[in-house]
Design an enzyme around this catalytic site. Structure first.
Site, short mmCIF file in Angstrom:
data_model
loop_
_atom_site.label_atom_id
_atom_site.label_comp_id
_atom_site.label_asym_id
_atom_site.label_seq_id
_atom_site.Cartn_x
_atom_site.Cartn_y
_atom_site.Cartn_z
N LYS A 273 0.87 -1.19 0.00
CA LYS A 273 0.00 0.00 0.00
C LYS A 273 0.89 1.21 0.00
O LYS A 273 1.97 1.16 0.58
CB LYS A 273 -0.90 0.01 1.24
CG LYS A 273 -1.81 -1.19 1.40
CD LYS A 273 -3.13 -1.02 0.71
CE LYS A 273 -3.93 -2.33 0.72
NZ LYS A 273 -5.29 -2.23 0.23
N GLU B 119 -6.44 -5.19 -6.02
CA GLU B 119 -7.42 -5.57 -7.04
C GLU B 119 -7.45 -4.60 -8.21
O GLU B 119 -7.84 -4.98 -9.32
CB GLU B 119 -8.82 -5.71 -6.42
CG GLU B 119 -9.48 -4.42 -5.90
CD GLU B 119 -8.93 -3.93 -4.58
OE1 GLU B 119 -8.17 -4.69 -3.93
OE2 GLU B 119 -9.23 -2.79 -4.20
N LYS C 119 0.87 -9.81 -2.39
CA LYS C 119 -0.34 -9.81 -3.22
C LYS C 119 -0.50 -8.47 -3.91
O LYS C 119 -0.29 -7.43 -3.31
CB LYS C 119 -1.56 -10.08 -2.33
CG LYS C 119 -2.86 -10.20 -3.07
CD LYS C 119 -4.00 -10.52 -2.12
CE LYS C 119 -4.97 -9.39 -1.94
NZ LYS C 119 -5.36 -8.58 -3.04
N LYS D 180 -12.31 -4.02 8.34
CA LYS D 180 -12.89 -2.73 7.91
C LYS D 180 -14.11 -2.88 6.98
O LYS D 180 -14.81 -1.90 6.74
CB LYS D 180 -11.80 -1.91 7.19
CG LYS D 180 -11.44 -2.46 5.80
CD LYS D 180 -10.38 -1.62 5.09
CE LYS D 180 -10.08 -2.20 3.71
NZ LYS D 180 -8.98 -1.55 3.03
N HIS E 187 -9.91 -12.71 -5.95
CA HIS E 187 -10.36 -11.50 -5.27
C HIS E 187 -11.81 -11.26 -5.66
O HIS E 187 -12.18 -11.49 -6.80
CB HIS E 187 -9.48 -10.31 -5.68
CG HIS E 187 -9.62 -9.14 -4.76
ND1 HIS E 187 -10.73 -8.34 -4.72
CD2 HIS E 187 -8.77 -8.64 -3.83
CE1 HIS E 187 -10.57 -7.40 -3.80
NE2 HIS E 187 -9.39 -7.56 -3.23
#
Ligand code: CAP
Ligand code: MG
Length: 415
Positions: free
Chosen positions: A151, A180, A177, A309, A269
């Protein structure tokens, strides 16, 4: 609606070869439960809004029948398997999850779950690896498999992305990973990313002696996904990742076929699922999505976290965890992936609830660690060890300064 009553037969005993779908429905104002239930069975098989002069006994014989209606609006519909084309998932969805969602006869309708007859189940490939196959890749058998998404999720250059991957793996994680919505944008082209990340992978494997792998997102137009799959295989990776709902079932089936030849595992995903799974009164359940993905043959699938979340109720997550691991004969099981807002403080309860056979994916919960990604990954590994061994996190934090820092920042869930 004279065309629809004939599709309810409460005396019907489903045969072993019927596909049985369970729906929860609420009839529209002025429509009886019986007509609404018949409308569901009719519209999703051989019926339409009126009686037909073209109906023939051989067609009427293969119609779907609603054979159960309860007070809560739960109905069960049996579909003779001849209504379906073997091995064609888009066709099955067009039938049992198609027009019916827009019918005026129902105020709302939700497809809850499906009992798949063996003949249909076995017309699909199912997972190539399954849980045992995935564990064999890493030779990790006694704890959850770990994964992390670099991220910020998009915008990093290829070099920044690969460097973050290096840190994730060096912190002890099994998998890096892609996110998406990272595919092949100008700032991080797909091929460059494969090349640079696999270099890092090889370096970490040499430095640590541990097996590492990469969930690389190949999501694109179908022919392009095939080209990307082959490219990934040529660089020696074990996985591809597909956004299964935005790519679509046809695309996923094609990729699964290719992965069979190339020997690759599929990480699934589920971005977009909440558009139709979140409203518990209408649409289709995540369970139905999971059953579908399992039949086509993904090896890992996101199921939610209960406490992270994103909305994912406990009953739903528990149900998915169970469904993906049920014995389906030659169709292997699927490794559930818990992801979305996880951090070290949330991991012991997850392991307690779902067991060790899960993937724990932590993005922000390691890259937001005050000491950086590698320390964040170490904190997660320490929290997982505590969860597996039944040790409390404050106890475990005495041995892991990274875990202590993480708990200070994010707190922890007391079980
Ligand atoms: C998680 C994640 C995943 C979600 C998907 C994200 O990142 O990468 O895509 O978990 O939802 O982009 O949000 P964090 P689900 O670890 O930083 O939260 O697993 O429910 O399908
Ligand atoms: Mg993501």
């Amino acid at each position: 609606m004279p065309g629809y009553e004939g599709f309810v037969d409460l005396k019907y005993k489903p045969s072993e070869d019927d596909l049985i779908a369970t729906f929860t429905i609420k009839p529209a104002k002025g429509v009886s439960m019986k007509i609404a239930a018949g409308a569901v069975a009719g519209e999703s098989s051989v019926g339409t809004w009126t009686e037909l002069k073209t109906m023939r006994p051989h067609i009427d014989k293969i119609k779907a029948r609603c054979f159960e209606i309860d007070k809560e609006g739960k109905i069960r519909v049996a579909y003779p398997s001849i209504l379906f084309e073997q091995g064609n998932m888009p066709q099955i969805w067009s039938s049992i999850a198609g027009n019916i969602f827009g019918m005026k006869a129902v105020k709302n309708i939700r497809l809850e779950t499906v009992d798949w007859p063996k003949s249909i189940r076995d017309s699909f490939l199912g997972p190539k690896f399954g849980i045992k196959g995935v564990r064999d890749i890493f030779k990790v058998y006694d704890r959850p498999i770990t994964a992390s998404v670099p991220k910020p999720k998009i915008g990093m250059t290829t070099a920044e992305h690969a460097k973050t991957a290096y840190e994730i793996w060096m912190g002890g994680f099994d998998l890096v990973k892609d996110d998406e919505n990272l595919s092949s944008q100008g700032f991080n082209h797909f091929k460059d990313r494969v090349i640079e990340t696999m270099k890092m992978r090889d370096k970490v494997e040499q430095e640590t002696g541990e097996k590492k792998s990469y969930l690389i997102n190949i999501t694109a137009e179908t022919k392009e996904m095939l080209a990307r799959t082959k490219f990934v295989r040529d660089f020696g990776n074990e996985y591809v990742m597909v956004d299964i709902l935005t790519a679509g079932w046809a695309g996923l089936q094609t990729v699964r076929d290719e992965c069979d030849d190339l020997g690759l595992a599929i990480h699934a995903h589920r971005a977009f699922h909440a558009a139709f799974t979140r409203n518990k009164k209408h649409g289709a359940s995540m369970k139905f999505v999971a059953e579908t993905a399992r039949l086509i043959g993904v090896d890992q699938l996101h199921i939610g976290t209960v406490i992270g979340k994103l909305e994912s109720p406990k009953e739903e997550v528990f149900g998915l965890n169970g469904r993906l691991k049920e014995n389906w004969g030659k169709i292997k099981d699927v490794l559930p992936v818990c992801s979305g807002g996880l951090h070290p403080g949330l991991l012991p309860p997850l392991i307690k609830w779902l067991g060790k056979d899960i993937v724990i994916q932590v993005g922000g919960g390691i890259h937001g660690h005050p000491q950086g990604t590698r320390a964040g990954a170490k904190a997660v590994m320490a929290a997982i060890q505590a969860g597996v061994e039944g040790e409390s996190l404050p106890e475990a934090a005495k041995r892991s300064k990274e875990l202590a820092v993480a708990i200070k920042k994010w707190g922890y869930y007391k079980i």
